[in-house]
Design a protein around this motif. Structure first.
Motif, short mmCIF file in Angstrom:
data_model
loop_
_atom_site.label_atom_id
_atom_site.label_comp_id
_atom_site.label_asym_id
_atom_site.label_seq_id
_atom_site.Cartn_x
_atom_site.Cartn_y
_atom_site.Cartn_z
N TRP A 10 0.71 -1.16 -0.04
CA TRP A 10 -0.18 -0.06 0.03
C TRP A 10 0.94 1.21 -0.07
O TRP A 10 1.95 1.41 0.59
N HIS A 15 -2.25 4.97 -4.25
CA HIS A 15 -3.48 4.25 -3.97
C HIS A 15 -4.65 4.87 -3.44
O HIS A 15 -5.99 4.51 -3.37
N ASP A 23 -10.20 3.56 1.10
CA ASP A 23 -8.78 3.42 1.09
C ASP A 23 -8.44 2.29 2.13
O ASP A 23 -7.52 1.74 1.90
N GLU A 27 -6.18 -0.82 1.12
CA GLU A 27 -5.11 -1.26 2.05
C GLU A 27 -5.24 -2.70 2.24
O GLU A 27 -4.29 -3.49 2.39
N ARG A 31 -2.73 -5.90 1.59
CA ARG A 31 -2.13 -6.90 2.90
C ARG A 31 -2.35 -8.28 2.37
O ARG A 31 -1.54 -8.99 2.42
#
Length: 139
Positions: A10, A15, A23, A27, A31
């Protein structure tokens, strides 16, 4: 955005769309993708199922956001989500049977390339709709 990058880390400057809820979900997507790419063969099928569940929840949440802001191209956006979920479901079946090669190949680049394109087009437009209507928790 560097769509050719194969790194799922991220990066807010690359991004972030400016809607905190989106967001945070993106993220988490990156991950989970990174965790899955690093998984050994024994853990891979279980983690791939978890990734699939993440996608379902991610896309369901975006559908809710689209409805809440009256997003005009909702049908196109949701069709793209269904296409990705169908592809992941097919790969999950193979992974559950021990055939990890196709799923690993998909995770090596195609899904990240798709994500970057989807983020820069469909999700960017959704974030703009949310912000224009004063919705979402903007950052």
């Amino acid at each position: 955005m560097n769509a050719s990058s194969n790194d799922p880390a991220w990066r807010p400057e690359t991004h972030a769309l400016g809607v905190a809820e989106m967001d945070a979900t993106h993220e988490e997507f990156l991950r989970e993708l990174g965790r899955l790419r690093r998984a050994d063969d024994a853990d891979f099928p279980r983690l791939f199922d978890a990734f699939r569940e993440h996608l379902r929840a991610h896309f369901d949440n975006e559908s809710r956001l689209m409805r809440s802001c009256g997003f005009p191209p909702i049908a196109i956006h949701e069709a793209e989500h269904r296409r990705v979920l169908d592809e992941v479901a097919a790969l999950a079946g193979g992974a559950a049977r021990g055939d990890l090669a196709a799923a690993r190949a998909f995770l090596a680049a195609p899904v990240l390339d798709w994500f970057h394109n989807h983020l820069a087009t469909m999700d960017w437009a959704l974030a703009a709709c949310i912000k224009a209507r004063g919705g979402g928790r903007q950052v």
